[in-house]
Structures are given as C-alpha cells and as structure tokens.
Design a protein around this motif. Sequence first.
Motif, PDB file in Angstrom:
ATOM      1  N   LYS A 223       0.734  -1.316   0.313  1.00 25.76           N
ATOM      2  CA  LYS A 223       0.063   0.204   0.004  1.00 25.76           C
ATOM      3  C   LYS A 223       0.658   1.623   0.295  1.00 25.76           C
ATOM      4  O   LYS A 223       1.834   1.309   0.975  1.00 25.76           O
ATOM      5  CB  LYS A 223      -0.995  -0.471   1.288  1.00 25.76           C
ATOM      6  N   VAL A 224       0.912   2.081  -0.747  1.00 31.40           N
ATOM      7  CA  VAL A 224       1.712   3.498  -1.412  1.00 31.40           C
ATOM      8  C   VAL A 224       0.545   4.388  -0.999  1.00 31.40           C
ATOM      9  O   VAL A 224      -1.033   4.750  -1.465  1.00 31.40           O
ATOM     10  CB  VAL A 224       1.908   3.256  -2.569  1.00 31.40           C
ATOM     11  N   ILE A 225       0.991   5.240   0.096  1.00 27.24           N
ATOM     12  CA  ILE A 225       0.543   7.718   0.093  1.00 27.24           C
ATOM     13  C   ILE A 225       1.576   7.714  -0.190  1.00 27.24           C
ATOM     14  O   ILE A 225       2.920   8.397   0.569  1.00 27.24           O
ATOM     15  CB  ILE A 225       0.223   7.270   1.433  1.00 27.24           C
ATOM     16  N   TYR A 226       0.996   8.628  -1.512  1.00 22.36           N
ATOM     17  CA  TYR A 226       1.665   9.525  -1.331  1.00 22.36           C
ATOM     18  C   TYR A 226       1.328  11.325  -1.235  1.00 22.36           C
ATOM     19  O   TYR A 226       0.433  11.427  -0.430  1.00 22.36           O
ATOM     20  CB  TYR A 226       1.331  10.157  -3.296  1.00 22.36           C
ATOM     21  N   ILE A 227       2.539  11.820  -0.071  1.00 16.09           N
ATOM     22  CA  ILE A 227       1.921  13.164  -0.139  1.00 16.09           C
ATOM     23  C   ILE A 227       2.803  13.873  -0.040  1.00 16.09           C
ATOM     24  O   ILE A 227       4.160  14.185  -0.146  1.00 16.09           O
ATOM     25  CB  ILE A 227       2.372  13.559   1.771  1.00 16.09           C
ATOM     26  N   LEU A 228       2.364  15.239  -1.213  1.00 18.03           N
ATOM     27  CA  LEU A 228       3.004  15.811  -2.273  1.00 18.03           C
ATOM     28  C   LEU A 228       2.228  17.488  -1.210  1.00 18.03           C
ATOM     29  O   LEU A 228       1.820  17.704  -1.590  1.00 18.03           O
ATOM     30  CB  LEU A 228       2.537  15.890  -3.575  1.00 18.03           C
ATOM     31  N   ALA A 229       3.473  18.037  -1.402  1.00 15.13           N
ATOM     32  CA  ALA A 229       2.408  19.506  -1.232  1.00 15.13           C
ATOM     33  C   ALA A 229       3.673  20.495  -1.938  1.00 15.13           C
ATOM     34  O   ALA A 229       4.935  20.443  -2.936  1.00 15.13           O
ATOM     35  CB  ALA A 229       3.833  19.647   0.020  1.00 15.13           C
ATOM     36  N   SER A 230       2.737  21.726  -2.355  1.00  9.17           N
ATOM     37  CA  SER A 230       3.183  22.463  -4.318  1.00  9.17           C
ATOM     38  C   SER A 230       2.843  24.003  -2.968  1.00  9.17           C
ATOM     39  O   SER A 230       1.390  24.528  -2.259  1.00  9.17           O
ATOM     40  CB  SER A 230       2.173  22.784  -4.753  1.00  9.17           C
ATOM     41  N   PRO A 231       3.940  24.938  -3.182  1.00  8.11           N
ATOM     42  CA  PRO A 231       3.358  26.409  -2.697  1.00  8.11           C
ATOM     43  C   PRO A 231       2.566  27.657  -3.332  1.00  8.11           C
ATOM     44  O   PRO A 231       2.030  27.985  -3.306  1.00  8.11           O
ATOM     45  CB  PRO A 231       4.999  26.770  -3.128  1.00  8.11           C
TER      46      PRO A 231
END
Length: 609
Positions: A514-522
Amino acid sequence: MELGKCWEKLDKMCDFLDDERELKRKISAHGSKIVKQCSEELLPQALNDLCLEKIREQLPWEAEELEKKLEERLAKAKGLLEPKPLEFYVDCPSEVYTDEQLRVSVTLKNPNIDNTNVSIEVVGEFELMQPIQNNIMVPFLSTKSLEILLRPKGKGKKKLTVKVKDQASARQEELTIDVKEYRVELEASLEMPKEIVLGEDFTITYKLKNKGSIELEVDVVNPFDPSDKTTLILKPGEETSREYVGKLEEETKIFQAPSLVYRDLIRGNKFEAHFKPVEIKIKKKEERIEKEEKKEEPRREEKKDLPSLEDVLDQVSKHFLTGLAGYVLGNFFKERVEYPKPVYVEGVPHASKDDVTVIFSDRTSVVEEDLGDYILIRRASLEEVIRTVTTAGAKSLLGDFRFRIQSKLENWRPPFAPDSRVEMHQVLSPEDSLKELAKELKIDVKKLGDLPGNFCLEYEYKEPGLLGKTLLKIYAGGVARLKKLGLEGRDSTVLTLEEALESLGLKDIKTKEKVIYILASPTGWSPASIETARSVSGRILYVLVDLKTGEIFYNRSENILVDLVSELSVPRMPLPPSEEVYRLDRELLDGKLPEEFYRKKLEELQKKI
C-alpha cells in the motif's frame, strides 16, 4: 538494617513492573507466575515491612513517595492478572476492482500476560486466495499482524465478515467493499472537411468519450502545431470535443492526425489512440489577394513631459503614499526587463517615454501576458495575488514543510500496525534537484542558491524484527517549478499531480505494498488533481497539501488517511473578513503595498484572533 539498605530493598521490589520491556523479559524468563507472586506476596509484604516504618519515622516525605510507588506496582500487577479480551483491528480498502486482489490486514493484540491461541475465519462474497493459518499464537503483551488475500466474486457492494476467536471469546467485524469493474476504453473520432483550399483555414474536431469505468487523463495535440498540447480529464461516461483551426501550405492526398496519449488515473497505465489516415482533396486559390501587413503602433498611455527623475517622482506621488516612493524606486529602477514586442499597460500606474515604460507597482500585483503582437501588463486578480509565490516564499514554505513532515512521520504509525518500525530513505534531495536544473540551464549550481530545491523522502513501515515485511510505504515530497522561479522570480500557476510525480521521480515507481503519496505545492493544485486525491481509493492514495493556504486534499472515506492527516494538520483559525482585511487586499492590488508588508500585516491580524 541500615536505613539506606531498607530503602534500596523496597525501592527495587518488583521494579520490573515500571518498565514494559523489562516486564516482558521477566515474564519470558519466569512465566506469569512472577507477576502473581508480586501481587499476592512480595508487594503486600513490602507495604507492611518494618523498614518502611523506619523510613517513615526519619524521612516522612520520602516514605510517602516510596509507599505510593509500591501501591502503584501492586495495582498494576493485579491489573495484569485480570483476564482481558483479545483486541483485533481490520484494515482493507473500501473499494477494489474485479481483477485485483483484496488485501485485508488483521492486527491481533494480546493484552494478557499469557500467550493465547487465535483462529480467524473470513466469510463473504470473496474467494480465499490462500488458506489461513489455524491456531495463530499471539505472544503475551504483544501484537501480531497478518495479511489475508481475497478475490472478489462479481461486482457491486459485497459483504465481508472477519471472525476472530480465542480461548475466552469470539468476536467479528463486518465490512462492505465496493467491487468495481476495471475497464479502460476511450472512443476517439476525428471530423474534418474532405475538400481543403490550400492556404486557407479549416477546422479539425476531436470527439472523445470515456466508455470505460476509470477516470482518464487525455493529452490532445494540436494537429497544426505539435508543441501545443492540452490535457483533459474525462470521468466514466463523459464525452467532450476539441476544435483546432489551421491551414495546409503544401499539397497532400492524405492527412494524418497525431495519435492521442491517455492514462488511467488509478494505476497510471499509458495507452495510445490512433486515427486512420484521411483522404482529402486539395483545391488551389484562383486568385491570390496580397494583403499589406501594417504594424500597429503599440497602444500606450503617452506622457509628453517626462525628462527627469523629478518628473518620475511626481508620477509616483500621484499613485502612491509618499512614504512608499523610496520603496518603489529602490525595488524597480534597479530591475530592467526588455521585451521584443510593444508593451501595453492596462489599469496599472506607469509612465512611458522613448519606448521605455516604468511600472509603479509591486511586482506581485501585476501580470504579464503575451498576446501575440504585444505584451499586456495588467493588474492581477485577487486569486492570482493569493496564488503567487516568490522564490524566497517558496523556499520558506518548502523548508518548513520538510522539517514538519520529517518530525511527524518518524513518530506516526499506521492504525493497523501500531508496533511497526519505520525506515527513512531519501529519494531526491534539494541539492540534487538544483544540480539537475543547473545542468539543464548550463550554469553553475552556485548561481541557483536562492532557489528552494525540491525533495522527496520515502518512509517504509515494517513489521517488528529485522526481517519484518513491509506493510506500508509513504512518499513525502515538496515540489515547486524551479525553472520558472529561477527565470522569473515568481510563480502563480497551480501544479498538477502528473507534474509533481514526474519532478520527484515517482511517476514510474511500482510496488506491491500500500502506498501513500504526500505531495506539497507552494502554488496549490489543479482542480483535476484535487478531484483525483479526493476520489481515489485502494492500494495507491494521495494527500495533496497547498502550502500557501494550508488546505489538505484527500479521500476522507479512507480511515488511514484521516488518521495520517490529523497528525499532519496544524489547526489554524481562519481570518474572518473585515474592513481591515479588505483594505489590505485593495492596497496590494493597487500597488500601494509590497507583498512582504501585506503578509506581515495579515500575520499580525491572525495573532489577534
């Protein structure tokens, strides 16, 4: 007996009860009888020992503390001897596709001081892929996890019941799984005239329909300009069309439209839709009308008398508070931007002379648009101002997020595996991302020192023990358009999920866990990306963070994401609308305030809430 020895004897009496690790060691070596001995003999005797009376006579306060400690150990020993029901937790996706295996994670927790044997039974409209072990032994005061693989029977809402039974009790948990058909199918057709006049415009229309069950992302290429590409998102059953206008300059009998590349937004598989060559008839113009190309004078507001710096300052005073004139001169006279086309300024304070235009406004409050034969400089909308991030702003936001995500994920554990251990690996460092950009721009990486740098970290949650298998992977990364920030000093365009995955090197990652992507963008996220994060479920999940607004987008029906986001979120009271906030917004848009001063005032108002 000396007072010191009395104290030492009583203080060490059954002290293994104070430390969970030492407690497990003692029970492993002597069995649960050692806890029983402490509860029935050793601790009651210690509380009535003459040594305690001696200490009480000479050191009453210390004796009270020692007596309290012994009573707490006695209470804990009695509590450990009381039989407790086995705890168990079931975690599985709420959705699964017909061609996928359903992975059900069962976590068993034994709160007792004796080992217990457990049997598990799974009942429902699912086929068991491998037999479940009988009489699973769960060690005392420990947790054990196992994975059950199932294959769905048919599609629709399916019931699944997990039954757990030990020596003392039997319990069960009922789940409802939505089984969906996994079908990728795009219907694409092309419409265009069969007779075309050479050199004259004609229209080509793409017609697209998603006939599958999966949301699709389609890249549509302009047949007249291959560099012009549009990305469309099509939900199941949705249809749309796209028109392009262009002309043919050379004779041909066959027109071949470029193929369409599309991807399913669940597994990321890529497909191509090819069009058949179209036979066309070319007609030549009988008469060719020559048109004189007249260059239009650039539209600009003329200021006749602007010979000196005093005049420029006079212009400034008409548009700004006098106290800000120094800021304007200091920040914009030193910056010279040359355009290869005429410049037209609309709604922004400025002055022009001899093909030189001076803009009297904070750069954040204006937008530059290339409209073909001229450059338009206009006032930014409130949405564009809010979305705009400078190089320094992006560096601060990404740096803060990196520090916060590292401290949170090192301590967080999945609800279905509270005793799991975590390993962290660096997929992409800020330094490496800047080196890649320097290589692309063919400059020294030291010249990019002001840029933030993208990063990506991998957190792998494993079963306890050196050889424990991986239960969950989390990829946490921060992404900014480094090239745009490096060349223009700012960015206001929302990021797409595809851009982020490609920038961080995550696009082609394949994993069984199981994979979780936590991605942040300004600069925030595109509507399609937000919709994907909110709707996708199953083995791959997304958490998208807008660093500018603090918003977090994810699928709230996934319990593991709810738990994870509650750990990541920083509670913040929203800034209520007021006359002061409205005034600051208008002054920023009018160019009367620099961005840094605007943000500082908002922070001051936030602290007063």
